[in-house]
Each structure stands twice: as structure tokens, then as C-alpha cells.
Design a protein around this motif. Structure first.
Motif, PDB file in Angstrom:
ATOM      1  N   ALA A  43      65.409  28.709  20.310  1.00 54.07           N
ATOM      2  CA  ALA A  43      64.825  27.500  19.717  1.00 54.07           C
ATOM      3  C   ALA A  43      65.963  26.557  19.356  1.00 54.07           C
ATOM      4  CB  ALA A  43      63.994  27.855  18.488  1.00 54.07           C
ATOM      5  N   ASN A  44      66.296  25.696  20.305  1.00 49.74           N
ATOM      6  CA  ASN A  44      67.459  24.816  20.158  1.00 49.74           C
ATOM      7  C   ASN A  44      67.080  23.356  19.947  1.00 49.74           C
ATOM      8  OD1 ASN A  44      70.369  23.877  20.752  1.00 49.74           O
ATOM      9  ND2 ASN A  44      69.205  22.943  22.439  1.00 49.74           N
ATOM     10  N   ALA A  45      65.888  22.940  20.345  1.00 46.93           N
ATOM     11  CA  ALA A  45      65.508  21.529  20.287  1.00 46.93           C
ATOM     12  C   ALA A  45      65.695  20.984  18.877  1.00 46.93           C
ATOM     13  CB  ALA A  45      64.062  21.351  20.730  1.00 46.93           C
ATOM     14  N   GLY A  46      66.351  19.832  18.778  1.00 42.89           N
ATOM     15  CA  GLY A  46      66.586  19.245  17.457  1.00 42.89           C
ATOM     16  C   GLY A  46      66.946  17.778  17.552  1.00 42.89           C
ATOM     17  N   ILE A  47      66.586  17.037  16.521  1.00 42.75           N
ATOM     18  CA  ILE A  47      66.933  15.625  16.392  1.00 42.75           C
ATOM     19  C   ILE A  47      67.434  15.391  14.973  1.00 42.75           C
ATOM     20  CG2 ILE A  47      65.360  14.783  18.186  1.00 42.75           C
ATOM     21  CD1 ILE A  47      63.355  14.103  15.996  1.00 42.75           C
ATOM     22  N   ALA A  48      68.016  14.216  14.751  1.00 42.82           N
ATOM     23  CA  ALA A  48      68.561  13.901  13.428  1.00 42.82           C
ATOM     24  C   ALA A  48      68.479  12.410  13.173  1.00 42.82           C
ATOM     25  CB  ALA A  48      70.013  14.363  13.326  1.00 42.82           C
ATOM     26  N   GLU A  49      68.428  12.061  11.912  1.00 43.62           N
ATOM     27  CA  GLU A  49      68.553  10.672  11.461  1.00 43.62           C
ATOM     28  C   GLU A  49      69.307  10.683  10.144  1.00 43.62           C
ATOM     29  OE1 GLU A  49      66.367   8.785   8.871  1.00 43.62           O
ATOM     30  OE2 GLU A  49      66.150  10.738   7.931  1.00 43.62           O
ATOM     31  N   GLY A  50      69.898   9.555   9.803  1.00 46.12           N
ATOM     32  CA  GLY A  50      70.666   9.477   8.574  1.00 46.12           C
ATOM     33  C   GLY A  50      70.338   8.232   7.794  1.00 46.12           C
ATOM     34  N   ASP A  62      62.522   5.473   7.049  1.00 41.52           N
ATOM     35  CA  ASP A  62      61.197   5.318   7.633  1.00 41.52           C
ATOM     36  C   ASP A  62      60.464   6.652   7.525  1.00 41.52           C
ATOM     37  OD1 ASP A  62      59.255   3.837   9.523  1.00 41.52           O
ATOM     38  OD2 ASP A  62      59.690   5.711  10.588  1.00 41.52           O
ATOM     39  N   ALA A  63      59.286   6.650   6.918  1.00 43.82           N
ATOM     40  CA  ALA A  63      58.581   7.900   6.635  1.00 43.82           C
ATOM     41  C   ALA A  63      58.250   8.663   7.920  1.00 43.82           C
ATOM     42  CB  ALA A  63      57.311   7.616   5.848  1.00 43.82           C
ATOM     43  N   ALA A  64      57.842   7.955   8.959  1.00 46.40           N
ATOM     44  CA  ALA A  64      57.470   8.627  10.202  1.00 46.40           C
ATOM     45  C   ALA A  64      58.686   9.245  10.877  1.00 46.40           C
ATOM     46  CB  ALA A  64      56.776   7.647  11.142  1.00 46.40           C
ATOM     47  N   THR A  65      59.823   8.548  10.831  1.00 40.29           N
ATOM     48  CA  THR A  65      61.046   9.090  11.431  1.00 40.29           C
ATOM     49  C   THR A  65      61.512  10.320  10.669  1.00 40.29           C
ATOM     50  OG1 THR A  65      61.682   6.877  12.148  1.00 40.29           O
ATOM     51  CG2 THR A  65      63.419   8.528  12.078  1.00 40.29           C
ATOM     52  N   GLU A 108      59.381  17.851  11.874  1.00 42.69           N
ATOM     53  CA  GLU A 108      58.444  18.400  12.851  1.00 42.69           C
ATOM     54  C   GLU A 108      59.170  19.023  14.039  1.00 42.69           C
ATOM     55  OE1 GLU A 108      56.031  15.031  13.685  1.00 42.69           O
ATOM     56  OE2 GLU A 108      54.686  15.372  11.989  1.00 42.69           O
ATOM     57  N   VAL A 109      60.175  18.341  14.571  1.00 45.57           N
ATOM     58  CA  VAL A 109      60.881  18.879  15.738  1.00 45.57           C
ATOM     59  C   VAL A 109      61.726  20.086  15.351  1.00 45.57           C
ATOM     60  CG1 VAL A 109      62.622  18.396  17.501  1.00 45.57           C
ATOM     61  CG2 VAL A 109      60.877  16.680  16.965  1.00 45.57           C
ATOM     62  N   ALA A 116      71.133  10.254  22.489  1.00 44.85           N
ATOM     63  CA  ALA A 116      70.219  10.135  23.620  1.00 44.85           C
ATOM     64  C   ALA A 116      68.989  11.007  23.438  1.00 44.85           C
ATOM     65  CB  ALA A 116      70.949  10.515  24.912  1.00 44.85           C
ATOM     66  N   GLY A 117      69.146  12.143  22.781  1.00 42.40           N
ATOM     67  CA  GLY A 117      67.992  12.990  22.499  1.00 42.40           C
ATOM     68  C   GLY A 117      67.012  12.308  21.558  1.00 42.40           C
ATOM     69  N   GLY A 118      67.547  11.595  20.553  1.00 41.81           N
ATOM     70  CA  GLY A 118      66.690  10.832  19.659  1.00 41.81           C
ATOM     71  C   GLY A 118      65.981   9.714  20.387  1.00 41.81           C
ATOM     72  N   HIS A 119      66.710   9.047  21.299  1.00 37.79           N
ATOM     73  CA  HIS A 119      66.106   7.979  22.104  1.00 37.79           C
ATOM     74  C   HIS A 119      64.982   8.550  22.966  1.00 37.79           C
ATOM     75  CE1 HIS A 119      65.791   4.325  24.505  1.00 37.79           C
ATOM     76  NE2 HIS A 119      65.821   5.096  25.579  1.00 37.79           N
ATOM     77  N   ALA A 120      65.200   9.718  23.566  1.00 31.68           N
ATOM     78  CA  ALA A 120      64.167  10.336  24.391  1.00 31.68           C
ATOM     79  C   ALA A 120      62.944  10.692  23.564  1.00 31.68           C
ATOM     80  CB  ALA A 120      64.731  11.593  25.071  1.00 31.68           C
ATOM     81  N   ASP A 121      63.167  11.147  22.341  1.00 36.29           N
ATOM     82  CA  ASP A 121      62.035  11.497  21.480  1.00 36.29           C
ATOM     83  C   ASP A 121      61.242  10.244  21.108  1.00 36.29           C
ATOM     84  OD1 ASP A 121      61.027  13.976  19.784  1.00 36.29           O
ATOM     85  OD2 ASP A 121      60.848  12.177  18.529  1.00 36.29           O
ATOM     86  N   ARG A 122      61.939   9.153  20.786  1.00 36.38           N
ATOM     87  CA  ARG A 122      61.241   7.901  20.487  1.00 36.38           C
ATOM     88  C   ARG A 122      60.418   7.435  21.672  1.00 36.38           C
ATOM     89  NH1 ARG A 122      66.234   6.513  18.195  1.00 36.38           N
ATOM     90  NH2 ARG A 122      66.782   5.247  20.009  1.00 36.38           N
ATOM     91  N   HIS A 123      61.003   7.545  22.865  1.00 38.28           N
ATOM     92  CA  HIS A 123      60.318   7.084  24.074  1.00 38.28           C
ATOM     93  C   HIS A 123      59.090   7.947  24.346  1.00 38.28           C
ATOM     94  CE1 HIS A 123      59.804   5.409  28.091  1.00 38.28           C
ATOM     95  NE2 HIS A 123      59.726   6.639  28.556  1.00 38.28           N
ATOM     96  N   ALA A 124      59.210   9.256  24.126  1.00 35.71           N
ATOM     97  CA  ALA A 124      58.124  10.181  24.457  1.00 35.71           C
ATOM     98  C   ALA A 124      56.992  10.135  23.454  1.00 35.71           C
ATOM     99  CB  ALA A 124      58.672  11.600  24.560  1.00 35.71           C
ATOM    100  N   THR A 125      57.320   9.904  22.189  1.00 35.60           N
ATOM    101  CA  THR A 125      56.303   9.997  21.144  1.00 35.60           C
ATOM    102  C   THR A 125      55.801   8.645  20.680  1.00 35.60           C
ATOM    103  OG1 THR A 125      58.023  10.119  19.434  1.00 35.60           O
ATOM    104  CG2 THR A 125      57.180  12.203  20.320  1.00 35.60           C
ATOM    105  N   GLY A 126      56.441   7.556  21.103  1.00 33.30           N
ATOM    106  CA  GLY A 126      55.923   6.235  20.790  1.00 33.30           C
ATOM    107  C   GLY A 126      56.519   5.639  19.548  1.00 33.30           C
ATOM    108  N   PRO A 127      56.171   4.382  19.246  1.00 28.20           N
ATOM    109  CA  PRO A 127      56.802   3.649  18.151  1.00 28.20           C
ATOM    110  C   PRO A 127      56.503   4.186  16.774  1.00 28.20           C
ATOM    111  CG  PRO A 127      54.956   2.406  19.078  1.00 28.20           C
ATOM    112  CD  PRO A 127      55.197   3.574  19.987  1.00 28.20           C
ATOM    113  N   ALA A 128      55.482   4.998  16.613  1.00 28.55           N
ATOM    114  CA  ALA A 128      55.168   5.524  15.288  1.00 28.55           C
ATOM    115  C   ALA A 128      56.288   6.392  14.753  1.00 28.55           C
ATOM    116  CB  ALA A 128      53.881   6.345  15.320  1.00 28.55           C
ATOM    117  N   GLN A 129      57.109   6.977  15.680  1.00 30.65           N
ATOM    118  CA  GLN A 129      58.202   7.834  15.240  1.00 30.65           C
ATOM    119  C   GLN A 129      59.534   7.109  15.201  1.00 30.65           C
ATOM    120  OE1 GLN A 129      55.664   9.347  17.163  1.00 30.65           O
ATOM    121  NE2 GLN A 129      55.077  10.232  15.216  1.00 30.65           N
ATOM    122  N   SER A 130      59.570   5.817  15.489  1.00 34.26           N
ATOM    123  CA  SER A 130      60.847   5.102  15.477  1.00 34.26           C
ATOM    124  C   SER A 130      61.060   4.408  14.155  1.00 34.26           C
ATOM    125  CB  SER A 130      60.881   4.079  16.621  1.00 34.26           C
ATOM    126  OG  SER A 130      59.901   3.092  16.417  1.00 34.26           O
TER     127      SER A 130
END
Length: 296
Positions: free
Chosen positions: A89-96, A103-106, A112-113, A281-295
Motif C-alpha cells: 500500500a504505497n499510494a499517497g499524496i500530500a499538501e501543505g 481547503d477542506a476538500a483537499t 482518504e488516499v 505530479a501525483g497530486g496533479h494526477a489525483d486532481r485531474h482524476a477526481t475533479g475540482p472538488a478535490q483541488s
């Protein structure tokens, strides 16, 4: 027979395998003759990794937080390779950035991930691991040791993932399924490189002791992790010297708080600290895949 030799011809599942540590682990395990099921959000990148491997590998474009999709993926892996012996289980994203203005959704998406996605991965593949008496490796972080300011979602998710894996280990031990937790330090991935572009995260890292600031190459980190897979280790440290930090964990929150009380006011004098959004780039891919609600 060495355990690494015993794994030859077996199947490993790696989430977040399109780049970084996941791709590095794929290369290491492929070198041991292990077939790979590569999971992630970016099909083109997954297929590029698969083509670079000297073993049979299949790619599955899937969101690790989607229970139904992950269950379908587990069944697809079974049809192609049979039940896997290793699940990572390696999948992971981050924000700071400051929690109060995040942003609550981010923020929620990071949890979640990194945490829920790890649990979904385990739920989907544990039946296979029970049949193979296999090994589940949770990729955690030194963020689980001493939570840093401006990284609340990431630290909470990695501490939660550590605790989840420890609970799962106790639950499955009598059924001959081993569960490991990997503690990974600064690694030269695009997520870390992106974090270093943001002043507040770069400055907070600069306040760490010199040896603790070092960034390690992906291939070196992957080699340490793969050695843990060979040994079905309950704990894996990348780099290995992190093992010596474990006894100091009760003190780390006090140290982090003391440093933060000095460092954060100086950073605030330079102007407001803005949230980073999902990193790399992984964060960008997640935003693209899940839509603007997660950005952000």
C-alpha cells in the motif's frame, strides 16, 4: 533457500506504482523474478513502468479509495496471475500550509488516499493474502514519528496508516499473514521536489538536524524496502538509521513544538503562508482524476 529466491514467480501488487517509490519498488521486485500488478491513476505512466520491467506486469487504472473498483481490480489480478503473495500500500499524496486556511476538500482527500486508500487496498486483497500466507506492507513515513506544522493532513494520515497496519498485523498473525510498516524519510520524488519549491515547507525542513535533511535516491529507498519484503519484516526503515529514532518518539512532539514556536513567527513576518494544494505530479494526477472538488 533464501526468502528472496522463494518469492521468484510469485505476484506482488503495488499501489501508486506510476512513479517514485512505487515504480522503484516495481523495478526492485522485478529483479527478484516477481510478477507485478501495478495500480494507479495514470495508465500511460503505469504502462511505461511495466514495459521497463524484465518480468510479466499488468497495469490497472484505479482509485484506491473506490471500494468497488478496488475489489474488481483484485479479482482481475486473480484471473491473470492468481492470488498475490505481496501487497504494498504505497499510494499517497500530500499538501501543505496552515490548517485553518486549508481547503477542506483537499485536506480530506489526503486522508482518504493515504489512510482510507490503504485500508481499501487491504480489504480488497486480504482474502488473497490469507490463501497465500502473504505479506502486506504499509508505506508510512517519518511523519508518523513527530508531526510537523503545515503538514497536518499528511502527518495525520501517515500516523493513522501506521496504526491501521499495526492493528491488522495483530489481527492476521495467527493466520500466517505478515504485516509490515515502512518508515520512509526524505526521498527524491516529485512530491518532495515540489514541496521544496514552497518557502514555508523548505524553511521548516531547514530547521531539521543536518543529517535528517538528507534526501535519498528513489532506487536506494526502494532497495531498502524490497529487503524488508524479502524478510517479511514487521518494520522497515528507509534509511536504516531511522530505527535508532524509534526510542526517541515520545520526545519528538516536544522538540517540534519548541522549534516551531521560534521558526513560524519569523516565517510569518515575510507575509501570509498560502496552502500549497496537492503536491507533485501525483497530486496533479489525483486532481485531474477526481475533479475540482478535490483541488485547492
Amino acid at each position: 533457500m533464501r526468502q528472496a529466491d522463494a518469492l521468484r514467480g510469485r505476484t506482488a501488487v503495488i499501489t501508486g506504482a506510476a512513479r517514485g517509490i512505487g515504480a522503484g519498488l516495481a523495478r526492485e521486485l522485478a529483479g527478484r523474478g516477481i510478477r507485478l500488478a501495478l495500480l494507479g491513476l495514470e495508465r500511460d505512466e503505469l504502462e511505461a513502468v511495466a514495459r521497463s520491467l524484465p518480468v510479466e506486469a499488468c497495469c490497472y487504472e484505479v482509485d484506491v479509495t473506490d471500494d468497488a473498483a478496488m475489489d474488481r481490480t483484485a479479482r482481475a489480478v486473480d484471473r491473470v496471475f492468481g492470488a498475490p503473495s505481496i501487497v504494498i500500500a504505497n499510494a499517497g499524496i500530500a499538501e501543505g500550509g496552515p490548517f485553518a486556511t486549508s481547503d477542506a476538500a483537499t485536506w480530506r482527500r489526503v486522508i482518504e488516499v493515504n489512510l482510507v486508500g490503504s485500508a481499501v487496498t487491504a480489504r480488497s486483497f486480504v482474502p488473497d493474502l490469507l490463501s497465500t500466507h502473504g505479506y502486506f506492507l504499509q508505506i508510512a513515513s517519518t511523519a508518523a514519528f513527530g508531526s510537523a506544522p503545515m503538514m497536518s493532513a499528511y502527518c495525520a494520515s501517515k500516523a493513522g496508516a501506521e496504526s491501521f497496519a499495526q492493528s491488522l498485523r495483530a489481527e492476521l498473525a495467527h493466520q500466517r499473514v505478515a504485516v509490515g510498516v515502512a518508515y520512509v524519510h526524505w526521498t527524491d520524488t516529485d512530491m518532495i521536489r515540489d514541496a521544496d519549491r514552497h518557502t514555508v515547507l523548505r524553511e521548516l525542513r531547514a530547521h531539521m538536524p543536518p543529517g535528517a535533511r538528507r534526501t535519498y535516491p528513489v532506487d536506494k529507498v526502494a532497495a531498502w524496502l524490497a529487503r524488508g519484503v524479502d524478510r517479511r519484516s514487521p518494520t522497515v526503515y528507509a534509511p536504516p538509521w531511522l530505527r535508532s529514532v524509534q526510542p526517541l518518539r515520545p520526545l519528538l512532539p516536544l522538540v517540534v513544538s519548541a522549534v516551531s514556536r521560534r521558526a513560524l513567527p519569523r516565517l510569518a513576518e515575510r507575509g501570509p503562508v498560502e496552502p500549497t494544494g496537492l503536491l507533485g505530479a501525483g497530486g496533479h494526477a489525483d486532481r485531474h482524476a477526481t475533479g475540482p472538488a478535490q483541488s485547492s
